[in-house]
Enzyme design. Structure first.
Site, PDB file in Angstrom:
ATOM      1  N   CYS A 105      29.082 -17.984   5.293  1.00 14.79           N
ATOM      2  CA  CYS A 105      28.812 -17.048   3.840  1.00 14.79           C
ATOM      3  C   CYS A 105      27.640 -17.630   3.128  1.00 14.79           C
ATOM      4  O   CYS A 105      27.465 -19.119   2.703  1.00 14.79           O
ATOM      5  CB  CYS A 105      29.744 -16.924   2.767  1.00 14.79           C
ATOM      6  SG  CYS A 105      31.531 -16.283   3.530  1.00 14.79           S
ATOM      7  N   ARG A 124      24.174 -18.461   7.657  1.00 16.53           N
ATOM      8  CA  ARG A 124      25.253 -19.021   7.045  1.00 16.53           C
ATOM      9  C   ARG A 124      26.511 -17.999   7.613  1.00 16.53           C
ATOM     10  O   ARG A 124      27.741 -18.323   7.462  1.00 16.53           O
ATOM     11  CB  ARG A 124      25.223 -19.296   5.497  1.00 16.53           C
ATOM     12  CG  ARG A 124      24.217 -20.276   5.379  1.00 16.53           C
ATOM     13  CD  ARG A 124      24.205 -20.271   3.633  1.00 16.53           C
ATOM     14  NE  ARG A 124      25.603 -20.796   3.414  1.00 16.53           N
ATOM     15  CZ  ARG A 124      25.775 -22.368   3.248  1.00 16.53           C
ATOM     16  NH1 ARG A 124      25.033 -23.288   3.967  1.00 16.53           N
ATOM     17  NH2 ARG A 124      27.167 -22.822   3.067  1.00 16.53           N
ATOM     18  N   TRP A 138      30.809 -14.704   6.362  1.00 22.81           N
ATOM     19  CA  TRP A 138      31.252 -14.987   7.551  1.00 22.81           C
ATOM     20  C   TRP A 138      32.818 -14.626   7.248  1.00 22.81           C
ATOM     21  O   TRP A 138      33.184 -15.571   6.507  1.00 22.81           O
ATOM     22  CB  TRP A 138      30.994 -16.419   8.085  1.00 22.81           C
ATOM     23  CG  TRP A 138      31.494 -16.754   9.175  1.00 22.81           C
ATOM     24  CD1 TRP A 138      30.706 -16.699  10.481  1.00 22.81           C
ATOM     25  CD2 TRP A 138      32.596 -17.522   9.661  1.00 22.81           C
ATOM     26  NE1 TRP A 138      31.429 -17.090  11.573  1.00 22.81           N
ATOM     27  CE2 TRP A 138      32.689 -17.743  10.897  1.00 22.81           C
ATOM     28  CE3 TRP A 138      33.687 -17.919   8.752  1.00 22.81           C
ATOM     29  CZ2 TRP A 138      33.721 -18.364  11.686  1.00 22.81           C
ATOM     30  CZ3 TRP A 138      34.767 -18.695   9.439  1.00 22.81           C
ATOM     31  CH2 TRP A 138      34.707 -18.859  10.805  1.00 22.81           C
ATOM     32  N   ASN A 169      31.853 -18.054  -1.737  1.00 22.77           N
ATOM     33  CA  ASN A 169      31.787 -18.634  -0.163  1.00 22.77           C
ATOM     34  C   ASN A 169      32.904 -19.780  -0.165  1.00 22.77           C
ATOM     35  O   ASN A 169      32.862 -20.709  -1.071  1.00 22.77           O
ATOM     36  CB  ASN A 169      30.360 -19.335  -0.311  1.00 22.77           C
ATOM     37  CG  ASN A 169      30.183 -20.439   1.176  1.00 22.77           C
ATOM     38  OD1 ASN A 169      29.400 -21.593   0.947  1.00 22.77           O
ATOM     39  ND2 ASN A 169      31.164 -20.375   2.149  1.00 22.77           N
ATOM     40  N   GLY A 170      34.021 -19.758   0.848  1.00 28.67           N
ATOM     41  CA  GLY A 170      34.987 -20.704   0.546  1.00 28.67           C
ATOM     42  C   GLY A 170      36.136 -19.926   0.949  1.00 28.67           C
ATOM     43  O   GLY A 170      36.244 -18.803   1.603  1.00 28.67           O
ATOM     44  N   GLU A 193      26.616 -30.767  25.963  1.00 33.32           N
ATOM     45  CA  GLU A 193      25.945 -30.144  24.965  1.00 33.32           C
ATOM     46  C   GLU A 193      25.150 -28.864  25.619  1.00 33.32           C
ATOM     47  O   GLU A 193      24.847 -27.798  24.935  1.00 33.32           O
ATOM     48  CB  GLU A 193      24.895 -31.285  24.167  1.00 33.32           C
ATOM     49  CG  GLU A 193      23.721 -30.542  23.348  1.00 33.32           C
ATOM     50  CD  GLU A 193      24.321 -29.838  22.115  1.00 33.32           C
ATOM     51  OE1 GLU A 193      25.676 -29.802  21.922  1.00 33.32           O
ATOM     52  OE2 GLU A 193      23.417 -29.159  21.433  1.00 33.32           O
ATOM     53  N   LYS A 232      25.371 -25.108  24.188  1.00 38.28           N
ATOM     54  CA  LYS A 232      24.015 -24.274  23.962  1.00 38.28           C
ATOM     55  C   LYS A 232      24.292 -22.897  24.648  1.00 38.28           C
ATOM     56  O   LYS A 232      24.178 -21.838  24.321  1.00 38.28           O
ATOM     57  CB  LYS A 232      23.002 -25.055  24.532  1.00 38.28           C
ATOM     58  CG  LYS A 232      22.503 -26.081  23.450  1.00 38.28           C
ATOM     59  CD  LYS A 232      21.799 -25.773  22.002  1.00 38.28           C
ATOM     60  CE  LYS A 232      23.015 -25.608  21.180  1.00 38.28           C
ATOM     61  NZ  LYS A 232      23.717 -26.648  20.481  1.00 38.28           N
ATOM     62  N   GLU A 237      27.269 -20.822  23.302  1.00 36.89           N
ATOM     63  CA  GLU A 237      26.870 -20.328  21.961  1.00 36.89           C
ATOM     64  C   GLU A 237      26.057 -19.173  21.726  1.00 36.89           C
ATOM     65  O   GLU A 237      26.468 -17.872  21.217  1.00 36.89           O
ATOM     66  CB  GLU A 237      26.269 -21.241  21.101  1.00 36.89           C
ATOM     67  CG  GLU A 237      26.966 -22.271  20.540  1.00 36.89           C
ATOM     68  CD  GLU A 237      26.354 -23.454  19.940  1.00 36.89           C
ATOM     69  OE1 GLU A 237      26.446 -23.808  18.745  1.00 36.89           O
ATOM     70  OE2 GLU A 237      25.376 -23.854  20.355  1.00 36.89           O
ATOM     71  N   HIS A 263      38.443 -33.433  40.165  1.00 28.60           N
ATOM     72  CA  HIS A 263      39.854 -33.340  39.588  1.00 28.60           C
ATOM     73  C   HIS A 263      40.091 -31.905  39.147  1.00 28.60           C
ATOM     74  O   HIS A 263      40.942 -31.889  38.264  1.00 28.60           O
ATOM     75  CB  HIS A 263      39.991 -34.226  38.755  1.00 28.60           C
ATOM     76  CG  HIS A 263      39.924 -35.625  39.244  1.00 28.60           C
ATOM     77  ND1 HIS A 263      40.594 -36.316  40.037  1.00 28.60           N
ATOM     78  CD2 HIS A 263      39.176 -36.760  38.965  1.00 28.60           C
ATOM     79  CE1 HIS A 263      40.383 -37.543  40.757  1.00 28.60           C
ATOM     80  NE2 HIS A 263      39.354 -37.848  39.710  1.00 28.60           N
ATOM     81  N   LYS A 292      26.269 -21.261  10.901  1.00 28.32           N
ATOM     82  CA  LYS A 292      25.489 -22.678  10.949  1.00 28.32           C
ATOM     83  C   LYS A 292      26.441 -23.704  10.283  1.00 28.32           C
ATOM     84  O   LYS A 292      26.556 -24.844  10.545  1.00 28.32           O
ATOM     85  CB  LYS A 292      24.019 -22.547  10.566  1.00 28.32           C
ATOM     86  CG  LYS A 292      23.416 -23.634  10.583  1.00 28.32           C
ATOM     87  CD  LYS A 292      22.348 -23.433  11.381  1.00 28.32           C
ATOM     88  CE  LYS A 292      21.735 -24.776  11.918  1.00 28.32           C
ATOM     89  NZ  LYS A 292      22.038 -25.242  13.097  1.00 28.32           N
TER      90      LYS A 292
HETATM   91  C1  G6P Z   1      28.769 -24.940  13.451  1.00 27.87           C
HETATM   92  C2  G6P Z   1      27.354 -24.811  14.199  1.00 27.87           C
HETATM   93  C3  G6P Z   1      27.057 -26.167  15.056  1.00 27.87           C
HETATM   94  C4  G6P Z   1      27.342 -27.256  14.510  1.00 27.87           C
HETATM   95  C5  G6P Z   1      28.638 -27.623  13.919  1.00 27.87           C
HETATM   96  C6  G6P Z   1      28.748 -28.766  13.113  1.00 27.87           C
HETATM   97  O1  G6P Z   1      29.555 -24.953  14.418  1.00 27.87           O
HETATM   98  O2  G6P Z   1      27.176 -23.618  14.511  1.00 27.87           O
HETATM   99  O3  G6P Z   1      25.772 -25.864  15.291  1.00 27.87           O
HETATM  100  O4  G6P Z   1      26.959 -28.360  15.332  1.00 27.87           O
HETATM  101  O5  G6P Z   1      29.007 -26.294  13.028  1.00 27.87           O
HETATM  102  O6  G6P Z   1      27.892 -28.819  11.901  1.00 27.87           O
HETATM  103  P1  G6P Z   1      27.205 -29.999  11.005  1.00 27.87           P
HETATM  104  O7  G6P Z   1      26.335 -29.387   9.969  1.00 27.87           O
HETATM  105  O8  G6P Z   1      28.425 -30.807  10.528  1.00 27.87           O
HETATM  106  O9  G6P Z   1      26.435 -30.744  11.898  1.00 27.87           O
END
Ligand code: G6P
Length: 615
Positions: free
Chosen positions: A2, A27, A75, A101-102, A488, A492, A495, A511, A610
């Site tokens: 949010c 956000r 969100w 937001n929260g 990672e 990616k 996501e 395994h 994010k």
């Molecule tokens: C969310 C974002 C990710 C990020 C994660 C941790 O899931 O979409 O891209 O890695 O939060 O966020 P931070 O701000 O703590 O790195």
């Protein structure tokens, strides 16, 4: 998680808020809404969908726009994303309007109590409960809005950044913060409120970042009054000069923020080590570290807490620290760590890694570690963020704003910081030879040009993306330092393309995941020159004999894997500890191009946000 925006001043509020919402859309983006007040009429418009949907709806439905307003991009936490659950929310009388937001965790019991008192609710949100609680307190206690907000917030459990106004007070916005970020931009006779400073950067360079449990009363043409929610004392606010500029938060000619951020890596890695790494002189100097070196060198172990991509950076650090500094390291998902009664002592050092500096679980892990007496060091990107303030000391990554929801430059700059910390400690502890130390310093300085080189593979990667864009599954394999890179890479792809992908240590494949391999299965193998090269070559053979398609990340000039793989993506050679900084680049580009080809919303993938400020 949010985004909230508010404006009070002399100009028309609508364009400021709309633009602000667009900048905060990273956000959360499942619904959006706005409330505008011209002193006589509150106009409210909200809709499921993105800020652009809101814009279209506002054009049709709102006439008088006013110079006070609040806006929200959501969100969803409580209640599905639909028009009704979108913010802002009115109180029952229609006098109070709020954005939030929260999460209000005890909203259920408060709601019951309010229903008993005759209140009705149109949405499923916790926010509508909060605004009515404020209304009820205001009525019962016969207090002003600010006081009612304060009393209400002392009754709620949860996290919030809120902004609200009262129909009867056309010159006032009240804001408060706990757990979620909130900045107040101070202009000339005008004020801005936002989850971060990006919505008001073209209007002012001065901002107050509220601390947890602070609230502010913002009156048109007056000074902002900040007070602690728990007490009645006014707090002298610290007005910070912002370092942000408009260019940093625009796409700069790229189709997506993610592509811009991928391409920024050579320069932001340089920004990360600028003034801190003096390779010629054999010096690494991190302001936040120098006074606390003995905390690290005397530590029994280092515990790294983080979430998502930052957790992957933590895994890379585990290899670097154990390898170079010879301190045992544990890497923990903050969300698990905080709830499992972990053993933490005063001899532990906890490193918290977070791009946003606001992730709720990471923050909670930090609080727990501090309670147990551990020294807590933060690695954050967002300057002034909650985590950067809550930790005992730390280092900023200086990657600049990362707006694409899928993290890219944050990851490589986090690894850059962690590498510098490890090298500095290794030097003090004497766990690295002088020649190795100097080699790593010089090589770290050369990483930006090597990343640049890795980026030049883009045309080749586009062709590979074209071939595999229809795949339903991907497997990513790596060993040692590049096992976290495989994780990672898979994250990616998941996501932003919504293709199922798994990252695995290459040797673990046999395994389980090997059962998935057939001619349909693309397997991305990080097979660079390293201590594990021969072993990875054997793993590639195992995949080939089951007809899997190999896409290999190889070191420039490699001939062996090149012969065996179906497709290769080359990266420049670098010492093993630094390889994640280059091997991750082709994987970012591969995900990006597959997602673009599939028509995905790359910067705002579905269901994600994010900055995750709820548990
Ligand atoms: C969310 C974002 C990710 C990020 C994660 C941790 O899931 O979409 O891209 O890695 O939060 O966020 P931070 O701000 O703590 O790195």
């Amino acid at each position: 998680m949010c985004g909230i925006v508010g404006y009070i001043g002399n100009r028309e509020a609508y364009p400021v808020i709309l633009n602000g919402l667009k900048r905060l859309e990273y956000r959360g983006y499942d619904s959006a809404g706005i409330a505008l007040y011209d002193g006589s009429d509150i106009q409210l418009c909200k809709t499921q969908g993105k800020v652009s949907d809101l814009e279209a709806k506002v054009e049709k439905s709102i006439t008088s726009k006013g110079s006070l307003g609040i806006g929200h991009t959501r969100w969803a936490t409580h209640g599905v994303p639909n028009d009704v659950n979108s913010h802002p929310h009115y109180s029952n009388s229609g006098d109070l309007v709020i954005i939030h937001n929260g999460i209000i965790e005890n909203y259920g019991s408060i709601k019951k109590e309010l229903i008993n008192r005759g209140y009705t609710f149109t949405s499923d949100t916790d926010t509508e409960v909060l605004v009515n609680l404020i209304e009820e307190i205001k009525k019962q206690e016969d207090v002003k809005l600010g006081k009612a907000v304060q009393i209400a917030l002392n009754q709620v459990v949860g996290a919030y950044a809120i902004a609200l106004f009262d129909r009867n007070k056309p010159d006032e916005i009240v804001v408060a913060k706990l757990g979620s970020p909130l900045a107040i931009g101070i202009g000339e006779d005008e004020f801005f409120v936002a989850s971060d400073a990006s919505p008001f950067i073209e209007f002012t360079n001065n901002a107050i970042y509220l601390k947890d449990e602070e609230m502010a009363i913002i009156r048109r043409g007056r000074e902002v009054k900040v007070r602690n929610i728990k007490g009645d004392k006014l707090v002298a606010p610290y007005i910070q000069e912002l370092q942000l500029n408009l260019e940093q938060i625009e796409k700069g000619g790229y189709d997506h923020f993610m592509l811009k951020e991928i391409n920024e890596q050579p320069s932001v890695i340089k920004d990360t080590y600028r003034g801190r790494l003096l390779a010629d002189q054999g010096i690494i100097k991190l302001g936040g570290l120098e006074d606390y070196i003995s905390k690290f060198t005397n530590a029994d172990r280092i515990i790294i807490v983080a979430c998502g991509t930052s957790w992957h950076a933590g895994l890379v650090a585990e290899y670097i620290f154990e390898d170079l500094v010879r301190i045992p390291v544990e890497v923990e998902y903050a969300s698990e760590f905080r709830y499992r009664n972990p053993i933490i002592t005063e001899k532990d050092v906890v490193i918290a890694i977070s791009q946003s500096g606001e992730t709720a679980d990471t923050l909670a892990a930090i609080k727990l570690a501090k309670e147990k007496g551990a020294f807590v060091y933060g690695i954050c990107n967002v300057v002034g963020s909650t985590i950067s303030r809550e930790t005992h000391s730390g280092t900023y990554t200086h990657a600049g704003p990362e707006i694409g929801v899928a993290s890219t430059k944050a990851f490589t700059t986090q690894i850059t910081v962690l590498t510098m910390i490890a090298l500095r400690l290794a030097k003090v502890k004497g766990t690295v030879s002088q020649s190795d130390y100097m080699l790593h310093l010089r090589e770290l300085e050369m990483i930006p040009s090597k990343v640049e080189k890795a980026l030049q593979e883009e045309d080749n990667i586009i062709q590979i993306a074209e071939i595999f864009k229809a795949a339903k599954n991907f497997l990513y394999l790596g060993r040692g330092y590049n096992f976290p890179v495989a994780l990672e890479g898979a994250l990616k792809l998941k996501e932003i393309s919504y293709i199922h992908a798994e990252g695995y240590p290459a040797a673990e494949m046999k395994h389980g995941p090997i059962a998935l391999i057939d001619e349909q299965m693309p397997v991305v193998v990080i097979a660079i020159n390293s201590n594990h090269y021969e072993k990875v070559v054997s793993n590639i053979q195992e995949i080939k004999s089951r007809k899997g398609k190999i896409i290999a990340v190889v070191t420039e000039g490699d001939t062996v894997v090149k012969e065996m793989a179906d497709y290769i993506m080359e990266v420049p050679a670098t010492p093993e500890a630094l390889t994640p900084l280059v091997t991750t680049i082709p994987l970012q580009l591969l995900s990006y191009h597959i997602a673009v080809m599939l028509g995905r919303d790359v910067d705002q993938p579905r269901n994600l946000a994010k900055s995750v400020t709820v548990e």
